[in-house]
Design a protein around this motif. Structure first.
Motif, PDB file in Angstrom:
ATOM      1  N   ARG A   1      20.516  27.182  40.499  1.00  0.00           N
ATOM      2  CA  ARG A   1      21.262  25.998  40.044  1.00  0.00           C
ATOM      3  C   ARG A   1      21.841  26.307  38.668  1.00  0.00           C
ATOM      4  NH1 ARG A   1      18.435  20.227  41.225  1.00  0.00           N
ATOM      5  NH2 ARG A   1      20.208  19.726  39.887  1.00  0.00           N
ATOM      6  N   THR A   2      23.130  26.556  38.622  1.00  0.00           N
ATOM      7  CA  THR A   2      23.791  26.845  37.347  1.00  0.00           C
ATOM      8  C   THR A   2      24.177  25.530  36.664  1.00  0.00           C
ATOM      9  OG1 THR A   2      25.917  27.024  38.482  1.00  0.00           O
ATOM     10  CG2 THR A   2      24.651  29.054  38.166  1.00  0.00           C
ATOM     11  N   GLY A   3      24.458  25.632  35.372  1.00  0.00           N
ATOM     12  CA  GLY A   3      24.849  24.444  34.615  1.00  0.00           C
ATOM     13  C   GLY A   3      23.792  23.368  34.607  1.00  0.00           C
ATOM     14  N   THR A   4      22.521  23.775  34.585  1.00  0.00           N
ATOM     15  CA  THR A   4      21.418  22.810  34.683  1.00  0.00           C
ATOM     16  C   THR A   4      20.353  23.131  33.641  1.00  0.00           C
ATOM     17  OG1 THR A   4      21.789  22.646  37.066  1.00  0.00           O
ATOM     18  CG2 THR A   4      19.711  21.774  36.228  1.00  0.00           C
ATOM     19  N   VAL A   5      19.825  22.088  32.994  1.00  0.00           N
ATOM     20  CA  VAL A   5      18.782  22.255  31.983  1.00  0.00           C
ATOM     21  C   VAL A   5      17.639  21.280  32.269  1.00  0.00           C
ATOM     22  CG1 VAL A   5      20.430  22.979  30.208  1.00  0.00           C
ATOM     23  CG2 VAL A   5      19.810  20.567  30.405  1.00  0.00           C
ATOM     24  N   VAL A   6      16.489  21.551  31.652  1.00  0.00           N
ATOM     25  CA  VAL A   6      15.350  20.642  31.738  1.00  0.00           C
ATOM     26  C   VAL A   6      15.497  19.577  30.657  1.00  0.00           C
ATOM     27  CG1 VAL A   6      12.853  20.416  31.530  1.00  0.00           C
ATOM     28  CG2 VAL A   6      13.830  22.383  32.741  1.00  0.00           C
ATOM     29  N   GLU A   7      15.568  18.344  31.074  1.00  0.00           N
ATOM     30  CA  GLU A   7      15.709  17.223  30.151  1.00  0.00           C
ATOM     31  C   GLU A   7      14.355  16.718  29.670  1.00  0.00           C
ATOM     32  OE1 GLU A   7      18.178  13.966  28.384  1.00  0.00           O
ATOM     33  OE2 GLU A   7      18.479  16.044  28.971  1.00  0.00           O
TER      34      GLU A   7
ATOM     35  N   LEU B   1      10.824  25.410  25.094  1.00  0.00           N
ATOM     36  CA  LEU B   1      11.621  24.267  25.543  1.00  0.00           C
ATOM     37  C   LEU B   1      11.327  23.085  24.622  1.00  0.00           C
ATOM     38  CD1 LEU B   1      11.290  24.218  29.458  1.00  0.00           C
ATOM     39  CD2 LEU B   1      13.382  24.516  28.136  1.00  0.00           C
ATOM     40  N   ASP B   2      12.373  22.494  24.063  1.00  0.00           N
ATOM     41  CA  ASP B   2      12.155  21.356  23.167  1.00  0.00           C
ATOM     42  C   ASP B   2      12.296  20.014  23.872  1.00  0.00           C
ATOM     43  OD1 ASP B   2      14.857  21.324  23.625  1.00  0.00           O
ATOM     44  OD2 ASP B   2      15.456  21.590  21.528  1.00  0.00           O
ATOM     45  N   ALA B   3      12.345  20.035  25.203  1.00  0.00           N
ATOM     46  CA  ALA B   3      12.453  18.788  25.957  1.00  0.00           C
ATOM     47  C   ALA B   3      11.151  18.001  25.845  1.00  0.00           C
ATOM     48  CB  ALA B   3      12.758  19.094  27.422  1.00  0.00           C
TER      49      ALA B   3
ATOM     50  N   GLY C   1       7.740  16.256  26.448  1.00  0.00           N
ATOM     51  CA  GLY C   1       6.677  16.500  27.413  1.00  0.00           C
ATOM     52  C   GLY C   1       6.320  17.957  27.598  1.00  0.00           C
ATOM     53  N   CYS C   2       7.232  18.866  27.283  1.00  0.00           N
ATOM     54  CA  CYS C   2       6.964  20.293  27.536  1.00  0.00           C
ATOM     55  C   CYS C   2       5.862  20.835  26.640  1.00  0.00           C
ATOM     56  CB  CYS C   2       8.239  21.108  27.362  1.00  0.00           C
ATOM     57  SG  CYS C   2       9.456  20.835  28.669  1.00  0.00           S
ATOM     58  N   GLY C   3       5.843  20.403  25.391  1.00  0.00           N
ATOM     59  CA  GLY C   3       4.822  20.882  24.472  1.00  0.00           C
ATOM     60  C   GLY C   3       3.427  20.490  24.903  1.00  0.00           C
ATOM     61  N   ASP C   4       3.249  19.236  25.319  1.00  0.00           N
ATOM     62  CA  ASP C   4       1.926  18.760  25.720  1.00  0.00           C
ATOM     63  C   ASP C   4       1.445  19.405  27.013  1.00  0.00           C
ATOM     64  OD1 ASP C   4       1.863  17.081  23.523  1.00  0.00           O
ATOM     65  OD2 ASP C   4       2.673  15.356  24.617  1.00  0.00           O
ATOM     66  N   LEU C   5       2.365  19.873  27.844  1.00  0.00           N
ATOM     67  CA  LEU C   5       1.992  20.419  29.157  1.00  0.00           C
ATOM     68  C   LEU C   5       2.029  21.941  29.196  1.00  0.00           C
ATOM     69  CD1 LEU C   5       3.878  17.824  31.386  1.00  0.00           C
ATOM     70  CD2 LEU C   5       1.418  17.982  30.985  1.00  0.00           C
ATOM     71  N   THR C   6       2.194  22.582  28.023  1.00  0.00           N
ATOM     72  CA  THR C   6       2.163  24.040  27.984  1.00  0.00           C
ATOM     73  C   THR C   6       0.791  24.546  28.421  1.00  0.00           C
ATOM     74  OG1 THR C   6       3.809  24.152  26.221  1.00  0.00           O
ATOM     75  CG2 THR C   6       2.386  26.065  26.499  1.00  0.00           C
ATOM     76  N   GLY C   7       0.782  25.443  29.384  1.00  0.00           N
ATOM     77  CA  GLY C   7      -0.470  25.938  29.943  1.00  0.00           C
ATOM     78  C   GLY C   7      -1.042  25.052  31.019  1.00  0.00           C
ATOM     79  N   CYS C   8      -0.423  23.911  31.241  1.00  0.00           N
ATOM     80  CA  CYS C   8      -0.874  22.960  32.268  1.00  0.00           C
ATOM     81  C   CYS C   8       0.271  22.690  33.248  1.00  0.00           C
ATOM     82  CB  CYS C   8      -1.341  21.654  31.640  1.00  0.00           C
ATOM     83  SG  CYS C   8      -2.667  21.840  30.432  1.00  0.00           S
ATOM     84  N   GLY C   9       0.938  23.755  33.630  1.00  0.00           N
ATOM     85  CA  GLY C   9       2.084  23.646  34.526  1.00  0.00           C
ATOM     86  C   GLY C   9       3.356  24.189  33.917  1.00  0.00           C
ATOM     87  N   VAL C  10       3.438  24.188  32.584  1.00  0.00           N
ATOM     88  CA  VAL C  10       4.574  24.770  31.862  1.00  0.00           C
ATOM     89  C   VAL C  10       4.101  26.083  31.238  1.00  0.00           C
ATOM     90  CG1 VAL C  10       6.254  24.486  30.007  1.00  0.00           C
ATOM     91  CG2 VAL C  10       5.571  22.504  31.378  1.00  0.00           C
TER      92      VAL C  10
ATOM     93  N   TRP D   1       4.904  23.510  38.714  1.00  0.00           N
ATOM     94  CA  TRP D   1       4.977  24.817  38.066  1.00  0.00           C
ATOM     95  C   TRP D   1       6.382  25.051  37.536  1.00  0.00           C
ATOM     96  CZ3 TRP D   1       0.230  27.062  38.154  1.00  0.00           C
ATOM     97  CH2 TRP D   1      -0.661  26.653  39.158  1.00  0.00           C
ATOM     98  N   VAL D   2       6.484  25.358  36.244  1.00  0.00           N
ATOM     99  CA  VAL D   2       7.758  25.794  35.681  1.00  0.00           C
ATOM    100  C   VAL D   2       7.476  26.954  34.721  1.00  0.00           C
ATOM    101  CG1 VAL D   2       7.691  24.056  33.819  1.00  0.00           C
ATOM    102  CG2 VAL D   2       9.861  25.122  34.442  1.00  0.00           C
ATOM    103  N   PHE D   3       8.221  28.029  34.904  1.00  0.00           N
ATOM    104  CA  PHE D   3       8.059  29.242  34.091  1.00  0.00           C
ATOM    105  C   PHE D   3       9.342  29.424  33.281  1.00  0.00           C
ATOM    106  CE2 PHE D   3       5.361  29.622  37.770  1.00  0.00           C
ATOM    107  CZ  PHE D   3       4.171  30.106  37.252  1.00  0.00           C
ATOM    108  N   VAL D   4       9.198  29.605  31.970  1.00  0.00           N
ATOM    109  CA  VAL D   4      10.339  29.556  31.058  1.00  0.00           C
ATOM    110  C   VAL D   4      10.634  30.946  30.495  1.00  0.00           C
ATOM    111  CG1 VAL D   4      11.287  28.447  28.999  1.00  0.00           C
ATOM    112  CG2 VAL D   4       9.685  27.184  30.473  1.00  0.00           C
ATOM    113  N   PHE D   5      11.905  31.346  30.624  1.00  0.00           N
ATOM    114  CA  PHE D   5      12.379  32.637  30.098  1.00  0.00           C
ATOM    115  C   PHE D   5      13.707  32.394  29.382  1.00  0.00           C
ATOM    116  CE2 PHE D   5       9.935  33.387  33.908  1.00  0.00           C
ATOM    117  CZ  PHE D   5       9.167  34.504  33.643  1.00  0.00           C
ATOM    118  N   ILE D   6      13.667  31.743  28.240  1.00  0.00           N
ATOM    119  CA  ILE D   6      14.927  31.429  27.545  1.00  0.00           C
ATOM    120  C   ILE D   6      14.937  32.055  26.162  1.00  0.00           C
ATOM    121  CG2 ILE D   6      15.409  29.295  28.798  1.00  0.00           C
ATOM    122  CD1 ILE D   6      14.234  27.759  26.422  1.00  0.00           C
ATOM    123  N   GLY D   7      16.030  32.706  25.848  1.00  0.00           N
ATOM    124  CA  GLY D   7      16.276  33.196  24.508  1.00  0.00           C
ATOM    125  C   GLY D   7      15.268  34.234  24.047  1.00  0.00           C
TER     126      GLY D   7
END
Length: 558
Positions: free
Chosen positions: A431-437, A348-350, A352-361, A465-471
């Motif tokens: 929730r369709t049509g929705t992304v993490v900003e 996820l390139d939003a 805050g996501c990079g800094d929180l990887t492994g800490c909730g992301v 908690w957010v778990f990412v499965f994109i691309g």
């Protein structure tokens, strides 16, 4: 649940819904094995699973599971199937009446049943104890985990602590987790003379302390093979997902000197799946860990060598030899190579996501975190099968699960059976049509900003908690300049190498490349890393087997 008192030992667990029978079984077991094993009994499948989870958390090892077939709510086969997720190496015995022997025979394939016993078995000296003696002897001989367990001390929101737990779990190395804030965690830190600033602390079964170890050191210290036994092989398989494991099984079983090299843990993305329900031969589904564990044992049984935590950085062509170079500068060579490097989830390139990887992301299922989601609101980003499987699994623990899907529906990317299951779960929302900003939080995730691109509407939600499965990003950058790839980095093979049907550039043989062969003769690609592959577990395993057949054809003509 009733159980024997005394200090923790290796465990034999029995479950039967008839209290009288349950007590009788436990009595027979204690009479023969009570001095060496802790006998645990339960009177329902659910209470037995709860007992197993408690034993797992304490670091105890379960040697044998005995389950009655006819139990309400959860029969013996269903219990043993779920117990595999907790203790995959425990020997499994089904207790059954003569009328149910067909079910027991079917269970041999469904849950890899070790034995079934007909009730009653009087006298136990003739009909019970010889069977269990053999199973216990096999368990002791095969299972190194009964002599000790790895301990991990870390912080809940430490990214490296999460990575280490996931690494151990996916490589099926049993461990006990201690928070650095709890008394036992502090005692271990003090004993290791660690200050608690660098986490995690890993204590190996022989008592060796490792402070914030890298994967290669960790793998070596917990007994995973990291160093090749030879310098030259018939076949090197790069990647330990379904395609790589399939290739290793078929290569080794057909007499090829085979080594599989995996940079992290065998199983790939499939190995992280909580439940695969559309894989042939498993009508009740199978977890990725179960499938991976069985495939790994099968490959080693046939003589395949498996190296863990070894990163491949280069592929070189030296005459008829194909050389694989590792990140530490060492190398091995082979007559042939099968690339099964798979893909990784896109990041996820939003903000805050990079800094929180492994800490909730988290990227992928991170099954080690599932228990901590108890009672929390969980978000999953993605709309394919892996996201749906994670949603179903996490919904067992979480207060709510919200699937965030960029597209207009799930139908285009998710299997129909999963969509139906999700629709039937009251605590899952799509929730369709929705992304993490954006992701927000100091030392761990606290909130997410969600956006609907169509309307521009944004919403701030509380989330830990957010778990990412994109691309799917292929792990093939290291092949630049050696193998031909498409615009997305997937490796081209066979008829996809050229558009006019002729040989690829630089091809010198008088035959066209085989179906899974790359532009370098003797180098094949299988599974998700191949351009235009099906991206399914079954097809990846099939391609791994097919690649070995083509390796034989290549070697015969070389």
């Amino acid at each position: 649940m009733a159980q024997s008192a005394g200090p923790a030992r290796n465990v034999i667990l029995t479950v039967d819904d008839d209290p009288g029978v349950s007590r009788a079984v436990a009595r027979d077991l204690r009479r023969r094995y009570g001095e060496s094993y802790r006998i645990v009994r339960a009177e329902s499948g659910e209470s037995a699973l709860e007992a197993l989870r408690e034993l797992k958390l304490r670091g105890d090892q379960v040697a044998v599971l005995l389950a009655d077939y006819r139990m309400p709510q959860m029969n013996g086969i269903e219990f043993l199937e779920q117990a595999l997720d907790v203790y995959p190496r425990a020997r499994r015995v089904l207790l059954t009446a003569y009328a149910d022997t067909n079910a027991a025979i079917d269970a041999i394939n469904v849950i890899d049943l070790d034995h079934y016993l007909l009730k009653p078995w009087d006298p136990p000296e003739e009909k019970l104890y010889p069977v269990l003696d053999d199973l216990l002897e096999a368990w002791r001989a095969a299972d190194r985990t009964c002599v000790g367990v790895t301990k991990v001390v870390g912080h809940r929101w430490s990214a490296r602590s999460s990575d280490v737990r996931e690494f151990l779990a996916r490589n099926q190395v049993p461990y006990r987790w201690f928070s650095s804030d709890e008394p036992e965690g502090r005692r271990l830190l003090a004993a290791a003379e660690a200050d608690g600033e660098r986490l995690p602390l890993v204590v190996t079964p022989d008592g060796t302390p490792l402070v914030a170890p890298e994967d290669a050191e960790l793998a070596d210290r917990v007994g995973l093979a990291t160093t090749p036994a030879a310098e030259f092989y018939d076949l090197v398989v790069i990647g330990g997902g379904p395609a790589g494991l399939g290739a290793a099984v078929y290569g080794a079983s057909e007499g090829l000197r085979t080594v599989l090299v995996e940079r992290s843990a065998t199983g790939g993305q499939a190995g992280q799946s909580s439940r695969i329900e559309n894989y042939l031969g498993f009508p009740d589904g199978v977890s990725g860990a179960q499938l991976t564990g069985r495939a790994r044992r099968q490959a080693t049984k046939f003589g395949a060598e498996i190296l863990t935590a070894r990163e491949v950085t280069a592929l070189e062509v030296n005459g008829a030899s194909r050389t694989i170079r590792f990140s530490d500068g060492s190398a091995i060579a082979a007559h042939s190579v099968i690339l099964a490097t798979g893909v990784s989830y896109r990041q996820l390139d939003a903000p805050g996501c990079g800094d929180l990887t492994g800490c909730g992301v988290f990227y992928g299922s991170a099954l080690t975190e599932a228990a901590a989601c108890q009672g929390h609101d969980v978000y999953i980003v993605g709309g394919a099968n892996s996201a749906g499987q994670a949603a179903m699994y996490l919904a067992r623990h979480a207060k709510s699960v919200t699937l965030l899907v960029r597209g207009p529906s799930l139908e285009a990317s998710m299997s129909h059976y999963l969509i139906q299951q999700i629709e039937g779960m009251p605590n899952i929302t799509v929730r369709t049509g929705t992304v993490v900003e954006a992701a927000h939080g100091m030392d761990h995730l606290e909130q997410l900003t969600l956006r609907e691109p169509a309307s521009g509407h944004t919403e701030l939600v509380d989330a830990q908690w957010v778990f990412v499965f994109i691309g799917a990003a292929p792990l093939t950058d290291w092949l630049e300049g050696t193998l031909l790839r498409d615009d997305h980095g997937f490796v081209l093979a066979g008829p996809d190498l050229t558009s006019d049907g002729g040989p690829p550039p630089g091809w010198e043989l008088d035959r066209p490349p085989y179906h899974l062969e790359t532009n370098v003769p003797g180098v094949f690609v299988a599974g998700d890393a191949r351009a235009e592959s099906a991206k399914r577990v079954a097809s990846a395993v099939g391609e791994g087997a097919m690649a070995v057949m083509l390796v034989h054809r290549y070697l015969e003509q070389s």
